[in-house]
Design a protein around this motif. Structure first.
Motif, PDB file in Angstrom:
ATOM      1  N   ILE A 172      -5.948   0.738   5.950  1.00  0.00           N
ATOM      2  CA  ILE A 172      -5.887   1.751   4.829  1.00  0.00           C
ATOM      3  C   ILE A 172      -4.610   1.608   4.172  1.00  0.00           C
ATOM      4  CG2 ILE A 172      -5.929   4.281   4.398  1.00  0.00           C
ATOM      5  CD1 ILE A 172      -8.160   4.540   6.764  1.00  0.00           C
ATOM      6  N   ALA A 173      -3.347   1.634   4.948  1.00  0.00           N
ATOM      7  CA  ALA A 173      -1.907   1.691   4.417  1.00  0.00           C
ATOM      8  C   ALA A 173      -2.082   0.219   3.491  1.00  0.00           C
ATOM      9  CB  ALA A 173      -1.013   1.569   5.390  1.00  0.00           C
ATOM     10  N   PHE A 174      -2.345  -0.877   3.887  1.00  0.00           N
ATOM     11  CA  PHE A 174      -2.322  -2.222   3.156  1.00  0.00           C
ATOM     12  C   PHE A 174      -3.198  -2.065   2.017  1.00  0.00           C
ATOM     13  CE2 PHE A 174      -3.937  -6.273   2.581  1.00  0.00           C
ATOM     14  CZ  PHE A 174      -2.754  -7.171   2.216  1.00  0.00           C
ATOM     15  N   LEU A 175      -4.364  -1.457   1.938  1.00  0.00           N
ATOM     16  CA  LEU A 175      -5.285  -1.272   0.849  1.00  0.00           C
ATOM     17  C   LEU A 175      -4.302  -0.478  -0.140  1.00  0.00           C
ATOM     18  CD1 LEU A 175      -8.729  -1.126   2.264  1.00  0.00           C
ATOM     19  CD2 LEU A 175      -7.552  -2.891   0.999  1.00  0.00           C
ATOM     20  N   CYS A 176      -3.915   0.626   0.322  1.00  0.00           N
ATOM     21  CA  CYS A 176      -3.152   1.623  -0.793  1.00  0.00           C
ATOM     22  C   CYS A 176      -1.962   0.958  -1.368  1.00  0.00           C
ATOM     23  CB  CYS A 176      -2.661   2.824   0.105  1.00  0.00           C
ATOM     24  SG  CYS A 176      -4.016   4.013   0.640  1.00  0.00           S
ATOM     25  N   ALA A 178      -0.045  -1.546  -6.310  1.00  0.00           N
ATOM     26  CA  ALA A 178       0.468  -2.640  -7.036  1.00  0.00           C
ATOM     27  C   ALA A 178      -0.222  -2.913  -8.452  1.00  0.00           C
ATOM     28  CB  ALA A 178       0.576  -3.871  -5.986  1.00  0.00           C
ATOM     29  N   MET A 179      -1.708  -2.789  -8.194  1.00  0.00           N
ATOM     30  CA  MET A 179      -2.647  -3.095  -9.205  1.00  0.00           C
ATOM     31  C   MET A 179      -2.501  -1.914 -10.295  1.00  0.00           C
ATOM     32  SD  MET A 179      -4.170  -5.811  -8.693  1.00  0.00           S
ATOM     33  CE  MET A 179      -5.149  -6.016 -10.030  1.00  0.00           C
TER      34      MET A 179
END
Length: 66
Positions: free
Chosen positions: A29-33, A38-39
């Motif tokens: 979840i942290a990586f997806l956040c 970034a996007m």
């Protein structure tokens, strides 16, 4: 007494697996956040200055043709 010791061992092992799964879930979840942030930043830069994303040579050629 043997059954209680086995229950204690199972009781200590089972939460460890739950904690590992929970840790992996939180890491994903942290990586997806981070990717989402970034996007968002990248899209905000394009919205603020859309002509910077276009190569200047292409823009100059189109400008000269007009």
């Amino acid at each position: 007494q043997q059954t209680t010791s086995v229950m204690e061992v199972e009781g200590t092992v089972e939460p460890a697996f739950v904690d590992v799964d929970q840790g992996l879930t939180l890491a994903c979840i942290a990586f997806l956040c981070l990717l989402l942030m970034a996007m968002i930043i990248r899209c905000a830069k394009v919205i603020m200055d859309p002509y910077s994303a276009i190569p200047t040579s292409t823009w100059e050629e189109q400008h000269l043709d007009d």
